[in-house]
Design a protein around this motif. Sequence first.
Motif, mmCIF file in Angstrom:
data_model
loop_
_atom_site.group_PDB
_atom_site.id
_atom_site.type_symbol
_atom_site.label_atom_id
_atom_site.label_comp_id
_atom_site.label_asym_id
_atom_site.label_seq_id
_atom_site.Cartn_x
_atom_site.Cartn_y
_atom_site.Cartn_z
ATOM 1 N N MET A 40 0.736 -1.137 -0.219
ATOM 2 C CA MET A 40 -0.065 -0.076 0.058
ATOM 3 C C MET A 40 0.949 1.248 0.100
ATOM 4 O O MET A 40 1.779 1.418 0.890
ATOM 5 C CB MET A 40 -1.027 -0.164 1.310
ATOM 6 N N GLU A 41 0.593 2.087 -1.091
ATOM 7 C CA GLU A 41 1.448 3.271 -1.089
ATOM 8 C C GLU A 41 0.640 4.444 -0.575
ATOM 9 O O GLU A 41 -0.693 4.692 -0.877
ATOM 10 C CB GLU A 41 1.690 3.681 -2.394
ATOM 11 N N ARG A 42 1.371 5.527 0.179
ATOM 12 C CA ARG A 42 0.812 6.529 0.795
ATOM 13 C C ARG A 42 1.655 7.538 0.436
ATOM 14 O O ARG A 42 2.837 7.751 0.515
ATOM 15 C CB ARG A 42 0.344 6.205 2.356
ATOM 16 N N LYS A 43 0.857 8.987 0.669
ATOM 17 C CA LYS A 43 1.603 10.106 0.585
ATOM 18 C C LYS A 43 1.756 10.805 1.906
ATOM 19 O O LYS A 43 0.944 10.384 2.812
ATOM 20 C CB LYS A 43 0.926 11.299 -0.240
ATOM 21 N N PHE A 44 2.608 11.600 2.272
ATOM 22 C CA PHE A 44 2.826 11.992 3.741
ATOM 23 C C PHE A 44 3.398 13.425 3.655
ATOM 24 O O PHE A 44 4.092 13.902 2.600
ATOM 25 C CB PHE A 44 3.769 11.136 4.545
#
Length: 147
Positions: A118-122
């Motif tokens: 799962m890829e996320r932005k932060f």
Amino acid sequence: MTMNFRSALAAFSLAVSSPAFGDDGKFPINGAWRMTSLQVTNSDGSLVSIPYSGQVIFSQAGTLSVQAMNPDAAAEPTTYTANGYEAYYGPVEIDAARKTFAITVESSLVRNLIGQKMERKFEVTEDQLVITPANPEEGWRVTYERL
């Protein structure tokens, strides 16, 4: 001898480029964070707050763990939750330049997540961390404060 040098150079390059954390422990996303808000996109496209609590921990060893709870134990299950609870863990890769991270789920309360990446932005601003999905169609935003 040249082959050993190339192998050593390749191994060194790999070690420097992975995992996501610096030796000094000051990578801005490292550490434990307490959830301060969870917002989801409703049918008209606006963000609505959901009364969740939880935390996320980015370890020095390059792992991520998430615990989050909806106070309503009768809440409908979601992709990430069962009985209003979310919990998963696994190795994480962080791309500081792109301000993204990807977790490969090793264990999870929701077993369908195991094995998924799962890829996320932060975004980190002082002691605040905001995480959003890489795919905006997922429609959520979670904010944390550093513990």
